[in-house]
Enzyme design. Structure first.
Site, mmCIF file in Angstrom:
data_model
loop_
_atom_site.group_PDB
_atom_site.id
_atom_site.type_symbol
_atom_site.label_atom_id
_atom_site.label_comp_id
_atom_site.label_asym_id
_atom_site.label_seq_id
_atom_site.Cartn_x
_atom_site.Cartn_y
_atom_site.Cartn_z
ATOM 1 N N GLY A 1 -0.331 -3.514 4.025
ATOM 2 C CA GLY A 1 -0.963 -2.198 4.011
ATOM 3 C C GLY A 1 -0.223 -1.239 4.902
ATOM 4 O O GLY A 1 0.858 -0.757 4.570
ATOM 5 N N SER A 2 -0.792 -1.005 6.084
ATOM 6 C CA SER A 2 -0.218 -0.024 7.002
ATOM 7 C C SER A 2 1.107 -0.508 7.595
ATOM 8 O O SER A 2 1.891 0.305 8.078
ATOM 9 C CB SER A 2 -1.213 0.234 8.132
ATOM 10 O OG SER A 2 -2.503 0.434 7.590
ATOM 11 N N GLY B 1 -5.333 -2.308 8.865
ATOM 12 C CA GLY B 1 -4.986 -1.135 9.668
ATOM 13 C C GLY B 1 -4.819 -1.428 11.143
ATOM 14 O O GLY B 1 -4.770 -0.510 11.956
ATOM 15 N N GLY C 1 -3.421 -6.761 8.232
ATOM 16 C CA GLY C 1 -2.743 -6.847 9.524
ATOM 17 C C GLY C 1 -1.321 -7.381 9.489
ATOM 18 O O GLY C 1 -0.705 -7.581 10.533
ATOM 19 N N ASP D 1 0.846 -1.200 0.000
ATOM 20 C CA ASP D 1 0.000 0.000 0.000
ATOM 21 C C ASP D 1 0.875 1.243 0.000
ATOM 22 O O ASP D 1 1.829 1.329 0.792
ATOM 23 C CB ASP D 1 -0.855 0.040 1.279
ATOM 24 C CG ASP D 1 -2.111 -0.804 1.169
ATOM 25 O OD1 ASP D 1 -2.297 -1.459 0.133
ATOM 26 O OD2 ASP D 1 -2.910 -0.797 2.134
ATOM 27 N N LYS E 1 -7.914 0.933 -5.190
ATOM 28 C CA LYS E 1 -9.134 0.419 -4.565
ATOM 29 C C LYS E 1 -10.354 1.207 -4.988
ATOM 30 O O LYS E 1 -10.297 2.429 -5.121
ATOM 31 C CB LYS E 1 -9.018 0.525 -3.035
ATOM 32 C CG LYS E 1 -8.027 -0.445 -2.408
ATOM 33 C CD LYS E 1 -8.028 -0.289 -0.896
ATOM 34 C CE LYS E 1 -6.875 -0.990 -0.215
ATOM 35 N NZ LYS E 1 -6.974 -2.442 -0.171
#
Lengths: 313, 206
Positions: A250-251, A166, A229, A37, A94
């Site tokens: 992602g994060s 997240g 996650g 991301d 997205k």
């Protein structure tokens, strides 16, 4: 299948665009890789240098979407275009669940794959995008085999676990992958029993043919990644060990304090997941003190869970 | 040769599709095949040839460099070790690589094939396409799947062009090395994999 391919003249020959083989084939090319991301071209450049196989362009990282609240929509078109010009690896973006027009716009500007994602605020509580109508391939999230197959029947070319985006907490991704694997095992065990396959199809609200395909293949008919996650090299390798074809992070990267090193380390852990010595080497490249702090999911209120969003049909 | 040890470059990409294709090709030819995933330099030992799958060449290079695998494999390839590269694999095997139309030429990871190759030459995924093509001396017709495929722009004299599309080479051979810019492993036709096993069988490299 509802496949809609496009025929085009190329000189004096006819070529096919957007076929199922081309869409699922694209997903096959990112296998054993890491999709990262990013929110801007600079982060995309770091991801490419670290060995990412693609980047996912968002307006905000899932952790920030969670913190900020409000409506999360598709990223700014200009930001996506700038990222496309900056890096040579594929670009994903997205769209909101069921937002056929956001998807159409992303296809129009030429992203390589669309993630119809629960991380954004769902736009249509009744249904998902009918993905057969697009030439661009889609990836969708799932929490179990039935959800994965429902998305595939709508034309999805790739599946990922939903996990709980997240949070920096891999527990939900592991749970969802376990559910998919258990589902596949159950279908394979019923392979020679048409009546049992039919019952499973009814339970999962999908066609008999789709279930039969899974029974024959012993896996999903499309590429299956882990997402939601993943924060460390060990998390990524853990997901590969559970039969995933690759991972989305992602994060976990840009919410850590060591994003460059962590990005590289996670790629290395995915490549060498089956070699503990190499995964240990990757894990040594990051410091736990620099990992994103993360959130405990067991005490999280249901309405805070992104995985529960979107039409469950 | 009735027993072949084949390596699959396992750094990233469509590895399992090649595995399935080469397995079915070996079965059809009555060859006993052992398949080894190649991730580290020591994995190259005892192999008779290697397949380099499609994927992202940048990601493969990054991982291959770190472990010393690229250098070890390059040494073998320069000595005539048989290889079959598809898409990203074809890029790795090219002497001259262009990142995009405006960028300067750099050397591929294994600069063997005397050709200049342009990454993502046809465009992005929206331009990915399939077309039916013959490959001279190998198959009468194959569904050639081009996915964000590279374009071979210029080839040297050493290179044999076995298939073309739009006036550009899409399948080439130089000695024991074959390369395609499309994906035979996604076509359901194992003709190219059979051809590669024949190259290995007749090869004198040990």
């Amino acid at each position: 299948m509802q496949e809609r391919k496009v025929l085009k003249e190329y000189g004096d020959v006819e070529i096919t665009l957007g076929s199922t083989n081309l869409k699922r084939g694209f997903a096959k090319m990112v296998k054993h890789g890491v999709v990262m991301d990013v929110t801007n071209p600079t982060q995309a450049g770091i991801a490419e240098d670290a060995g990412a196989v693609a980047v996912m362009v968002l307006d905000k990282l899932p952790a920030d979407i969670r913190a900020r609240g409000g409506v999360a929509r598709m990223a700014t078109i200009q930001a996506i275009k700038e990222t496309m010009e900056t890096v040579s690896i594929p670009i994903m973006a997205k769209c909101r669940i069921g937002h056929t027009m956001e998807a159409r716009l992303l296809e129009e500007i030429g992203v390589d794959m669309i993630d119809e994602s629960e991380v954004l605020t769902p736009a249509n509580e009744a249904s998902h995008v009918w993905k057969w109508d697009f030439t661009v391939p889609f990836v969708n999230g799932c929490r179990d085999l039935g959800e994965a197959l429902r998305r595939i029947e709508e034309g999805s070319a790739m599946i990922r676990t939903k996990g709980e985006a997240g949070t920096g907490n891999v527990a939900e991704a592991i749970r969802h992958m376990r559910m998919v694997n258990n589902g596949i095992r159950q279908v394979v065990a019923a392979k020679d029993n048409p009546q049992e396959l039919m019952i499973l199809a009814r339970e999962m609200k999908v066609s008999y043919e789709t279930v039969l395909k899974v029974a024959e293949l012993g896996r999903l008919p499309v590429v299956n990644f882990a997402a939601g996650g993943i924060a460390t090299p060990a998390d990524a390798a853990m997901m590969m060990q559970m039969n995933c074809d690759g991972v989305f992070v992602g994060s976990g990267i840009y919410k850590s304090e060591d994003p460059e090193m962590r990005a590289e380390a996670i790629v290395m852990a995915v490549t060498h997941w089956n070699n503990p010595e190499k995964v240990a080497e990757a894990q040594s490249m990051v410091s736990e003190r620099k990992s994103m702090p993360g959130l405990d999911i067991s005490t999280m209120k249901e309405e805070k869970k992104l995985q529960l969003r979107g039409a469950n049909l | 040769m009735k027993e072949i040890n084949i390596g699959l470059l396992g750094l990233q990409g469509a590895i399992e599709e090649h595995e399935a294709s080469v397995r079915s090709a070996a079965k059809a030819l009555g060859i006993q095949l052992d398949i080894h995933t190649v991730l580290l330099p020591e994995d190259l030992e005892g192999l008779h040839g290697i397949i380099m799958p499609g994927g992202e060449s940048t990601a493969m290079i990054k991982q291959g460099k770190k472990s010393g695998l690229l250098q070890a494999l390059r040494n073998k390839l320069e000595d005539g070790f048989p290889a079959f590269g598809t898409c990203a694999g074809a890029i790795l095997l090219s002497k001259r690589v262009k990142r995009d139309a405006h960028s300067e030429i750099t050397e591929g990871a294994f600069p063997i094939l005397d050709q200049t190759i342009l990454r993502n030459g046809y465009g992005r995924q929206k331009d990915s396409f399939a077309v039916k093509l013959p490959i001279r001396g190998i198959v009468d017709e194959i569904e050639a799947i081009f996915i964000r495929a590279p374009i071979i722009e210029k080839t040297g004299e050493e290179l044999k062009v076995l298939a073309e599309f739009g006036g550009k080479p899409v399948f080439v051979q130089q000695g024991n090395i074959i390369a395609s810019t499309f994906h035979p492993e996604l076509s359901g036709n194992n003709g190219v994999h059979k051809y590669f096993l024949k190259i290995i069988s007749e090869n004198t490299y040990q």
